[in-house]
Design a protein around this motif. Structure first.
Motif, mmCIF file in Angstrom:
data_model
loop_
_atom_site.group_PDB
_atom_site.id
_atom_site.type_symbol
_atom_site.label_atom_id
_atom_site.label_comp_id
_atom_site.label_asym_id
_atom_site.label_seq_id
_atom_site.Cartn_x
_atom_site.Cartn_y
_atom_site.Cartn_z
ATOM 1 N N LEU A 98 0.848 -1.193 0.000
ATOM 2 C CA LEU A 98 0.000 0.000 0.000
ATOM 3 C C LEU A 98 0.888 1.248 0.000
ATOM 4 C CD1 LEU A 98 -2.676 -1.021 2.665
ATOM 5 C CD2 LEU A 98 -2.807 -1.258 0.174
ATOM 6 N N ILE A 99 0.337 2.356 -0.504
ATOM 7 C CA ILE A 99 1.067 3.627 -0.512
ATOM 8 C C ILE A 99 0.852 4.293 0.845
ATOM 9 C CG2 ILE A 99 1.315 5.874 -1.642
ATOM 10 C CD1 ILE A 99 0.123 4.491 -4.170
ATOM 11 N N PRO A 100 1.912 4.455 1.654
ATOM 12 C CA PRO A 100 1.735 4.880 3.058
ATOM 13 C C PRO A 100 1.168 6.276 3.225
ATOM 14 C CG PRO A 100 4.077 4.825 2.463
ATOM 15 C CD PRO A 100 3.335 4.180 1.338
ATOM 16 N N THR A 101 1.350 7.144 2.218
ATOM 17 C CA THR A 101 0.873 8.527 2.343
ATOM 18 C C THR A 101 -0.547 8.699 1.835
ATOM 19 O OG1 THR A 101 1.871 9.027 0.185
ATOM 20 C CG2 THR A 101 3.187 9.494 2.160
ATOM 21 N N MET A 102 -1.190 7.594 1.452
ATOM 22 C CA MET A 102 -2.569 7.644 0.971
ATOM 23 C C MET A 102 -3.491 6.912 1.931
ATOM 24 S SD MET A 102 -2.443 7.004 -3.140
ATOM 25 C CE MET A 102 -1.769 8.226 -4.266
ATOM 26 N N THR A 103 -4.730 7.398 2.052
ATOM 27 C CA THR A 103 -5.728 6.715 2.857
ATOM 28 C C THR A 103 -6.131 5.408 2.172
ATOM 29 O OG1 THR A 103 -7.585 7.771 1.746
ATOM 30 C CG2 THR A 103 -6.648 8.912 3.680
ATOM 31 N N ALA A 104 -6.870 4.595 2.908
ATOM 32 C CA ALA A 104 -7.379 3.353 2.325
ATOM 33 C C ALA A 104 -8.188 3.644 1.065
ATOM 34 C CB ALA A 104 -8.241 2.609 3.346
ATOM 35 N N LEU A 105 -9.054 4.653 1.134
ATOM 36 C CA LEU A 105 -9.882 5.005 -0.021
ATOM 37 C C LEU A 105 -9.020 5.427 -1.211
ATOM 38 C CD1 LEU A 105 -12.821 5.408 -1.035
ATOM 39 C CD2 LEU A 105 -12.608 7.802 -0.321
ATOM 40 N N GLU A 106 -8.001 6.244 -0.948
ATOM 41 C CA GLU A 106 -7.127 6.708 -2.032
ATOM 42 C C GLU A 106 -6.321 5.559 -2.626
ATOM 43 O OE1 GLU A 106 -6.447 11.279 -0.398
ATOM 44 O OE2 GLU A 106 -5.140 9.652 0.280
ATOM 45 N N ASN A 107 -5.867 4.640 -1.780
ATOM 46 C CA ASN A 107 -5.131 3.476 -2.281
ATOM 47 C C ASN A 107 -5.981 2.658 -3.244
ATOM 48 O OD1 ASN A 107 -2.283 2.491 -1.303
ATOM 49 N ND2 ASN A 107 -3.137 3.601 0.455
ATOM 50 N N VAL A 108 -7.247 2.460 -2.901
ATOM 51 C CA VAL A 108 -8.129 1.648 -3.744
ATOM 52 C C VAL A 108 -8.529 2.416 -5.006
ATOM 53 C CG1 VAL A 108 -10.335 0.419 -3.850
ATOM 54 C CG2 VAL A 108 -8.964 0.352 -1.752
ATOM 55 N N ALA A 109 -8.704 3.721 -4.883
ATOM 56 C CA ALA A 109 -9.157 4.526 -6.017
ATOM 57 C C ALA A 109 -8.066 4.781 -7.042
ATOM 58 C CB ALA A 109 -9.710 5.862 -5.515
ATOM 59 N N THR A 110 -6.803 4.744 -6.632
ATOM 60 C CA THR A 110 -5.703 5.123 -7.530
ATOM 61 C C THR A 110 -5.682 4.344 -8.842
ATOM 62 O OG1 THR A 110 -4.312 6.016 -5.773
ATOM 63 C CG2 THR A 110 -3.189 5.248 -7.753
ATOM 64 N N PRO A 111 -5.726 2.993 -8.819
ATOM 65 C CA PRO A 111 -5.712 2.288 -10.116
ATOM 66 C C PRO A 111 -6.939 2.588 -10.965
ATOM 67 C CG PRO A 111 -6.113 0.748 -8.310
ATOM 68 C CD PRO A 111 -5.709 2.037 -7.698
#
Length: 229
Positions: A98-111
């Motif tokens: 996971l990207i540590p500087t992103m929230t759970a929502l942002e991690n899932v939304a990125t791709p």
């Protein structure tokens, strides 16, 4: 009729080590059919993870051919492979990534955003809800347990509705209860989206949940059989 979504023919892999080139995989020929769940098992060092990485285009075969959804992965450059994975594959690793500087929502939304999905954040929220983490959407990885981080990684892998799901020891860093929960979720996501699932695991119990089990020994297929009912 069999409908292979992954097809490997005479695949070899050699990597350079301190003592020169080391053979990892030796003449692997293997088809994985649409909608199938395949468990890759074998002792440490048998080449399971390397084979999975080749299936995902994350590692290049030294020789042989690798086809996914009718496309020749061995002929693609790195950019083409990245686009193919983005559009067709979900990958889940043992160590979450996971990207540590992103929230759970942002991690899932990125791709999803990278793929140009207009409702990326709405779909990401729905995937977090599906893995029981809707209430943790605004939390960062460091604020979550290992089991929660792996759920986020599962949501991220499944959000683009991939046709192929690749999972490399997804329960390896988790305790028994969390590991079982993650596997239930993984198979549930497979069922929900109709993806083909290839799973690397040391657990015979987890492998037995698959339709078919392939055992690797010393970089070769030692056994390829339907899982026991």
């Amino acid at each position: 009729m069999p409908d292979p979504v992954l097809s490997l023919k005479d695949v070899t892999l050699s990597l350079r080590g301190n003592a020169g080139m080391v053979g990892i995989l030796h003449g692997i020929t293997l088809d994985v059919n649409r909608g199938e769940t395949l468990g890759l098992i074998g002792p440490s060092g048998s080449g399971k993870s390397s084979l999975l990485m080749i299936m995902g285009g994350l590692e290049r075969a030294t020789s042989g051919s690798v086809q996914a959804l009718g496309q020749d992965l061995t002929a693609m450059n790195e950019d083409a492979l990245a686009r193919f994975r983005r559009d067709h594959m979900g990958v889940v690793f043992q160590s979450f990534h996971l990207i540590p500087t992103m929230t759970a929502l942002e991690n899932v939304a990125t791709p999803l955003e990278l793929a140009g999905v207009k409702d990326a954040f709405d779909r990401a929220q729905a995937e977090l809800e599906a893995v029981g983490l809707g209430h943790r959407a605004d939390h960062y990885p460091a604020q979550m347990s290992g089991g929660e981080q792996q759920r986020v990684a599962l949501a991220r892998a499944s959000a683009p509705r991939p046709q192929i799901l690749l999972a490399d020891e997804p329960t390896g860093n988790l305790d028994g209860a969390n590991g079982t929960a993650i596997m239930d979720l993984l198979f549930g996501l497979r069922d929900r989206h109709g993806a083909t699932l290839v799973l690397v695991t040391h657990s015979n119990t987890l492998a037995a949940r698959c339709d078919r089990i392939v055992r690797l020994t010393d970089g070769q297929v030692a056994k390829d059989a339907q899982a026991a009912e």
